[in-house]
Design a protein around this motif. Sequence first.
Motif, mmCIF file in Angstrom:
data_model
loop_
_atom_site.group_PDB
_atom_site.id
_atom_site.type_symbol
_atom_site.label_atom_id
_atom_site.label_comp_id
_atom_site.label_asym_id
_atom_site.label_seq_id
_atom_site.Cartn_x
_atom_site.Cartn_y
_atom_site.Cartn_z
ATOM 1 N N CYS A 275 0.863 -1.173 0.000
ATOM 2 C CA CYS A 275 0.000 0.000 0.000
ATOM 3 C C CYS A 275 0.901 1.225 0.000
ATOM 4 O O CYS A 275 1.388 1.655 1.040
ATOM 5 C CB CYS A 275 -0.906 -0.011 1.225
ATOM 6 N N GLU A 276 1.128 1.774 -1.182
ATOM 7 C CA GLU A 276 1.966 2.967 -1.296
ATOM 8 C C GLU A 276 1.311 4.114 -0.545
ATOM 9 O O GLU A 276 0.119 4.345 -0.688
ATOM 10 C CB GLU A 276 2.130 3.366 -2.769
ATOM 11 N N GLY A 277 2.092 4.788 0.256
ATOM 12 C CA GLY A 277 1.549 5.945 0.950
ATOM 13 C C GLY A 277 0.834 5.610 2.238
ATOM 14 O O GLY A 277 0.186 6.465 2.837
ATOM 15 N N PHE A 278 0.957 4.357 2.686
ATOM 16 C CA PHE A 278 0.309 3.974 3.939
ATOM 17 C C PHE A 278 1.032 4.582 5.130
ATOM 18 O O PHE A 278 2.271 4.594 5.176
ATOM 19 C CB PHE A 278 0.304 2.449 4.077
ATOM 20 N N GLY A 279 0.263 5.083 6.062
ATOM 21 C CA GLY A 279 0.878 5.617 7.268
ATOM 22 C C GLY A 279 -0.055 5.511 8.460
ATOM 23 O O GLY A 279 -1.167 6.032 8.435
ATOM 24 N N PRO A 280 0.370 4.788 9.507
ATOM 25 C CA PRO A 280 -0.445 4.727 10.724
ATOM 26 C C PRO A 280 -0.133 5.915 11.639
ATOM 27 O O PRO A 280 0.999 6.398 11.676
ATOM 28 C CB PRO A 280 0.008 3.419 11.375
ATOM 29 N N HIS A 281 -1.153 6.396 12.343
ATOM 30 C CA HIS A 281 -0.971 7.521 13.264
ATOM 31 C C HIS A 281 -1.651 7.229 14.599
ATOM 32 O O HIS A 281 -2.739 6.666 14.623
ATOM 33 C CB HIS A 281 -1.576 8.806 12.674
ATOM 34 N N ASP A 282 -0.999 7.653 15.654
ATOM 35 C CA ASP A 282 -1.620 7.653 16.973
ATOM 36 C C ASP A 282 -2.207 6.294 17.318
ATOM 37 O O ASP A 282 -3.351 6.188 17.758
ATOM 38 C CB ASP A 282 -2.702 8.745 17.023
ATOM 39 N N ALA A 283 -1.418 5.238 17.146
ATOM 40 C CA ALA A 283 -1.906 3.889 17.429
ATOM 41 C C ALA A 283 -1.790 3.604 18.920
ATOM 42 O O ALA A 283 -0.711 3.700 19.497
ATOM 43 C CB ALA A 283 -1.108 2.864 16.625
ATOM 44 N N TYR A 284 -2.922 3.291 19.544
ATOM 45 C CA TYR A 284 -2.892 2.946 20.965
ATOM 46 C C TYR A 284 -3.872 1.809 21.226
ATOM 47 O O TYR A 284 -4.757 1.537 20.417
ATOM 48 C CB TYR A 284 -3.212 4.161 21.848
ATOM 49 N N ALA A 285 -3.662 1.139 22.343
ATOM 50 C CA ALA A 285 -4.520 0.011 22.688
ATOM 51 C C ALA A 285 -5.012 0.173 24.110
ATOM 52 O O ALA A 285 -4.358 0.808 24.951
ATOM 53 C CB ALA A 285 -3.751 -1.305 22.550
ATOM 54 N N ARG A 286 -6.176 -0.398 24.353
ATOM 55 C CA ARG A 286 -6.768 -0.344 25.692
ATOM 56 C C ARG A 286 -7.084 -1.758 26.181
ATOM 57 O O ARG A 286 -7.626 -2.577 25.448
ATOM 58 C CB ARG A 286 -8.072 0.462 25.674
#
Length: 160
Positions: A21-32
Amino acid sequence: MIRILPLAAAAALFAMPALACEGFGPHDAYARFSTSMSQSGAAFMVLHNHGTEDCHIAGARSDVAERTELHTHEIGDNGVARMIHVEEGFPLPADGELVLERGGKHVMLMGLTRALEQGDTFDLTLIFADGSESTFPVTVDNERMPGQMPEGATMSGHDH
Ligand SMILES: [Cu+2]
């Protein structure tokens, strides 16, 4: 990565099968996890696609859970939200974003394989429909308040 190409050139380039996936970017990944003894939890994030091709997230994997699934919530006839395993995955349109948020789409972590404490980080892998993958860190943040949810998230009464 952002590609700026004339349409004809882009069409020629993308006639080849995409390998990621060109241009893929994860942001602010958090888990609860409601407590460190919880057997399950959920991860939330904002996923960007800065590319010119639609992407599709087909699955997820992590080594902190026996099963890592793509889930969403659906409001039933009785008005109560219930979780659903979304086996077809989530589309991530070109030049678009996908918000995984509390009360909505999320990555479900079922059957934790180790205790996770506030501030711990673990790797989450998202698997795209073409078989390519992206692995990025997720931070355990059980203290995240609804007002501190990622941009684009909405208030919801449902909580994991
Ligand atoms: Cu779930």
